[in-house]
Design a protein around this motif. Sequence first.
Motif, mmCIF file in Angstrom:
data_model
loop_
_atom_site.group_PDB
_atom_site.id
_atom_site.type_symbol
_atom_site.label_atom_id
_atom_site.label_comp_id
_atom_site.label_asym_id
_atom_site.label_seq_id
_atom_site.Cartn_x
_atom_site.Cartn_y
_atom_site.Cartn_z
ATOM 1 N N VAL A 258 0.813 -1.222 0.000
ATOM 2 C CA VAL A 258 0.000 0.000 0.000
ATOM 3 C C VAL A 258 0.847 1.274 0.000
ATOM 4 C CG1 VAL A 258 -2.100 -0.996 0.951
ATOM 5 C CG2 VAL A 258 -0.324 -0.190 2.507
ATOM 6 N N TYR A 259 2.073 1.195 0.481
ATOM 7 C CA TYR A 259 2.928 2.375 0.413
ATOM 8 C C TYR A 259 3.255 2.724 -1.040
ATOM 9 C CZ TYR A 259 3.590 2.816 5.416
ATOM 10 O OH TYR A 259 3.373 3.030 6.760
ATOM 11 N N VAL A 260 3.412 1.715 -1.858
ATOM 12 C CA VAL A 260 3.640 1.950 -3.284
ATOM 13 C C VAL A 260 2.390 2.536 -3.925
ATOM 14 C CG1 VAL A 260 4.276 0.899 -5.476
ATOM 15 C CG2 VAL A 260 5.308 0.063 -3.358
ATOM 16 N N ILE A 261 1.228 2.000 -3.576
ATOM 17 C CA ILE A 261 -0.030 2.501 -4.135
ATOM 18 C C ILE A 261 -0.228 3.969 -3.774
ATOM 19 C CG2 ILE A 261 -2.548 2.285 -4.058
ATOM 20 C CD1 ILE A 261 -2.185 -0.702 -3.609
ATOM 21 N N ALA A 262 0.050 4.326 -2.521
ATOM 22 C CA ALA A 262 -0.122 5.723 -2.096
ATOM 23 C C ALA A 262 0.725 6.658 -2.940
ATOM 24 C CB ALA A 262 0.249 5.863 -0.619
ATOM 25 N N GLU A 263 1.933 6.246 -3.254
ATOM 26 C CA GLU A 263 2.799 7.081 -4.087
ATOM 27 C C GLU A 263 2.289 7.139 -5.522
ATOM 28 O OE1 GLU A 263 7.438 7.318 -5.649
ATOM 29 O OE2 GLU A 263 6.918 6.008 -3.951
ATOM 30 N N LEU A 264 1.872 5.998 -6.065
ATOM 31 C CA LEU A 264 1.383 5.959 -7.441
ATOM 32 C C LEU A 264 0.125 6.810 -7.619
ATOM 33 C CD1 LEU A 264 1.894 2.159 -8.214
ATOM 34 C CD2 LEU A 264 3.189 4.072 -9.186
ATOM 35 N N LEU A 265 -0.666 6.902 -6.577
ATOM 36 C CA LEU A 265 -1.890 7.713 -6.628
ATOM 37 C C LEU A 265 -1.614 9.192 -6.367
ATOM 38 C CD1 LEU A 265 -4.404 5.386 -4.698
ATOM 39 C CD2 LEU A 265 -4.250 5.739 -7.171
ATOM 40 N N GLY A 266 -0.391 9.517 -6.024
ATOM 41 C CA GLY A 266 -0.037 10.912 -5.754
ATOM 42 C C GLY A 266 -0.522 11.419 -4.416
ATOM 43 N N LEU A 267 -0.807 10.511 -3.484
ATOM 44 C CA LEU A 267 -1.317 10.927 -2.184
ATOM 45 C C LEU A 267 -0.196 11.314 -1.235
ATOM 46 C CD1 LEU A 267 -4.089 8.216 -1.761
ATOM 47 C CD2 LEU A 267 -4.427 10.660 -2.215
ATOM 48 N N CYS A 268 0.904 10.600 -1.271
ATOM 49 C CA CYS A 268 2.063 10.911 -0.448
ATOM 50 C C CYS A 268 3.217 10.027 -0.895
ATOM 51 C CB CYS A 268 1.792 10.693 1.051
ATOM 52 S SG CYS A 268 1.209 9.040 1.465
ATOM 53 N N LYS A 269 4.420 10.448 -0.567
ATOM 54 C CA LYS A 269 5.609 9.660 -0.880
ATOM 55 C C LYS A 269 6.318 9.372 0.435
ATOM 56 C CE LYS A 269 9.910 9.692 -3.597
ATOM 57 N NZ LYS A 269 9.732 8.313 -4.081
ATOM 58 N N VAL A 270 6.000 8.230 1.010
ATOM 59 C CA VAL A 270 6.595 7.809 2.274
ATOM 60 C C VAL A 270 6.945 6.332 2.171
ATOM 61 C CG1 VAL A 270 5.440 9.518 3.728
ATOM 62 C CG2 VAL A 270 4.296 7.357 3.236
ATOM 63 N N GLU A 271 7.768 5.874 3.085
ATOM 64 C CA GLU A 271 8.153 4.475 3.130
ATOM 65 C C GLU A 271 7.703 3.873 4.448
ATOM 66 O OE1 GLU A 271 12.340 4.163 2.514
ATOM 67 O OE2 GLU A 271 12.200 4.605 0.357
ATOM 68 N N PRO A 272 7.583 2.546 4.501
ATOM 69 C CA PRO A 272 7.298 1.915 5.794
ATOM 70 C C PRO A 272 8.388 2.262 6.795
ATOM 71 C CG PRO A 272 7.167 0.312 3.992
ATOM 72 C CD PRO A 272 7.766 1.554 3.427
ATOM 73 N N LEU A 273 8.021 2.327 8.063
ATOM 74 C CA LEU A 273 9.006 2.597 9.099
ATOM 75 C C LEU A 273 9.881 1.360 9.314
ATOM 76 C CD1 LEU A 273 6.736 4.588 11.557
ATOM 77 C CD2 LEU A 273 8.540 5.495 10.085
#
Length: 299
Positions: A258-273
């Motif tokens: 889901v972290y990849v999906i969030a970036e692909l959707l342009g919602l945020c660019k973060v990584e798992p902790l």
Amino acid sequence: MSLFEGLSAFPITPADPSGRVDTVALARVLNRLADARVDSIGLLGSTGAYAFLTREERRRAVEAAMATVGGRIPVIVGVGALRTDDAQALARDARAAGANGLLLAPVSYTPLRDEEVYAHFAAVAESGELPLAIYNNPGTTRFTFSRELIGRLSEVANIAAVKMPLPADGDFAGELDAIRSVTSPSFRIGYSGDWDCAASLLAGGDAWYSVAAGLLPVETLALARAAQSGDVAQTQRLNAAFEPLWSLFREFGSFRVVYVIAELLGLCKVEPLRPVLPLPDTARDRVAAALIVLRKHFA
């Protein structure tokens, strides 16, 4: 509708590498869920990385969520912690911020016994003073709730539901009947494990606690509504469109995907902790391809 019915969307909690929650990005994610009209939001669940965040950051996340969607969409807050007093404090924080309900997993280092889990849940339910769902997540916590323990906990004030893993034998109807035989008619039973949760709704489950819905609410809601209506053919057709994504969830764990999906959707660019590592580029390409399949189907 009960708080613990329908499609509950579990979003990520965007945070920097130190665990500081990005409340602006979180609001962006949550507004997407509110606009889609999911039935509830599961904040700070496993997908929301609750175990990686301090009490202060969890409180900031809940306050930001209630400021963003409070009064529009019910918010269920995960309050799991190693110690009972910490979980009680988190439950009080969630109530003070205006949360509608709580979700509690038996987080532990030392393997817990049934009596220890019972006492832990009773104490947190009393402190929280909000409807609480039992989070039965043995894959993460290594504790499995027996039918008998669920029945006992269902009699505790404020404990109103259980979030179950997918049954190993796929017999949703049998498991639902078994749990309902030891709980009251008002007690709600839902499932997580996105790739087979539509089947749980077809079988009469009360709720689908969904990772995918946390970022793809419109598409996931369409699948959930088809299953809730009993339309088997439509449910199977829509679920097939999700299958490339489900395959990635099963292979890598939905938390990483889901972290990849969030970036692909342009919602945020973060990584798992850390210590969880982001997906390699080859897997990220597969996530992008799965999203293309899903978008074409729902275009």
